[in-house]
Write a protein that holds these residues in place. Structure first.
Motif: not given
Ligand code: LRH
Ligand code: MN
Length: 396
Positions: A112, A114, A120, A148, A161, A164, A168
């Motif tokens: 998630f 990346n 992702r 991660d 990140r 993101w 997600n």
């Protein structure tokens, strides 16, 4: 010696206590320094259900089996009918569903989190497939653990990140039905050793809130720095109504995944105490999934699992013996010794005779481990499974 009301409180506590077994706890597991193979270890999902059924037969309190998607349903949704028939055959229901976002080469720089949007998207699709599998199996919980992170300062944009992850998790939450939950699991380090994107309870809480109303936080007891007060985290998550469940294990140093209570049984007792005190004060039942997450690298896997369940029952029963009215008044009056000794008195009470009585009343073996050893199950599976050596490189 316990009195009648104490014996009754132990019985009531045991009546409601159920704990979920991890399929990977029956498989050969190891460390980066090697994996010691056991001839009786489970290699197939059939064998994992059979071994879980043996633990449930001897203890009576583990009716569900947690599944890791790529290890137990490598063909995704098309493996669901097989799981459903195994569940029927062995009387063990599929439990929480755990996506695998940590073995695939594409996840070298994250899933998630990346920087590569296509990776992702693949990670999101895998978690969506996992929620769909949970729906098809009538499993309530999908547990989200992300490996991660990064290994060196400056190599990752931590804020980017985080964004993101929010995007997600929000997208995934859209797939979650009202009777399902997402449990966000945090871990301070390993396999990443500079930063981990979801490193502590506060980050998991923030992301669970960002995801949506079906998301909660999962507390893996092995995922804390040495000096962290885990039961305080539990108390806060209860207060925020954001505690979804536990992965129980024990550790001396890091995420050692040793058997529950083998190093610090008072730690688990303090956690159970916080939960039962919350339930006593609020008059409600905390909506918590109690689960085991261990890797039995040296102990016999089924014996280690039975030992874990028995120890969890004992510590949960001890916590039920805390004299809560006396504790509440001692806390109010700042009577430190009185308050502390209500916990210590309960913890030092031998509940094993009462538990054996409860088992007999439930037509369960008074001593599960003894019953397993006397069953000949281990000899039978060793004969059936021995002689084959799986050299799979995967963790479990
Ligand atoms: C990560 C973890 C996670 C599982 C894995 C087997 O350390 O606790 O819950 O997916 O172990
Ligand atoms: Mn875990």
């Amino acid at each position: 010696m316990m009195n009648a009301s104490q014996t009754e409180r132990v019985a009531q506590a045991l009546d409601s206590f159920r704990i979920e077994l991890p399929s990977w706890g029956f498989a050969n597991t190891g460390t980066r320094f090697g994996k010691f193979l056991q001839p009786a270890a489970a290699l197939t999902i059939e064998e994992k259900f059979a071994d879980a059924a043996e633990v449930h037969r001897t203890t009576g309190v583990c009716p569900t089996l947690a599944l890791h998607v790529l290890w137990d349903l490598p063909n995704g949704l098309s493996d669901v009918p097989r799981i459903v028939s195994l569940a029927g055959e062995h009387g063990i229901r599929p439990g929480s569903i755990n996506p695998n976002l940590f073995e695939d080469q594409i996840y070298k720089f994250g899933s998630f989190g990346n920087p590569d949007a296509s990776i992702r998207a693949k990670a999101l699709q895998h978690t969506r497939d996992s929620v769909a599998i949970a729906g098809a199996l009538r499993s309530r919980d999908t547990v989200l653990w992300f490996a991660d992170g990064s290994n060196y300062p400056g190599t990752a944009n931590i804020r980017q990140r985080k964004q993101w992850f929010e995007e997600n998790l929000r997208a995934l939450h859209a797939d979650v039905r009202a009777d399902q939950r997402l449990l966000v699991e945090y871990k301070p380090f390993e396999p990443a050793f500079y930063h981990t994107d979801i490193a502590d309870w506060g980050m998991a809480l923030t992301l669970a809130r960002a995801a949506g109303p079906q998301a909660r936080v999962l507390v893996d007891t092995g995922h804390h720095y040495q000096s962290q007060n885990i039961e305080q985290i539990v108390a806060w998550l209860l207060s925020e109504d954001m505690l979804g469940g536990f992965h129980f294990n024990d550790r001396r140093y890091a995420d050692d995944d040793l058997t529950l209570g083998s190093i610090d049984p008072y730690q688990v007792f303090r956690i159970f105490h916080e939960i039962q005190h919350f339930e006593w004060e609020s008059g409600t039942r905390a909506d918590i999934a109690y689960m085991i997450d261990q890797s039995h690298n040296l102990k016999g896997k089924i014996e280690a699992m039975i030992q874990t369940v028995v120890h969890a029952q004992e510590l949960y029963a001890k916590a039920a013996l805390v004299d809560r009215p006396r504790l509440a008044s001692a806390q109010q009056r700042c009577e430190l010794v009185d308050a502390e000794s209500t916990l210590q008195d309960a913890f030092s009470t031998d509940v094993r005779p009462a538990i054996a009585e409860w088992r007999r009343a439930k037509r369960l073996p008074a001593d599960p481990l003894e019953a397993f050893r006397a069953s000949g199950y281990l000899d039978r599976i060793t004969a059936r499974r021995g002689g084959r050596v799986s050299a799979s490189s995967s963790y479990a």
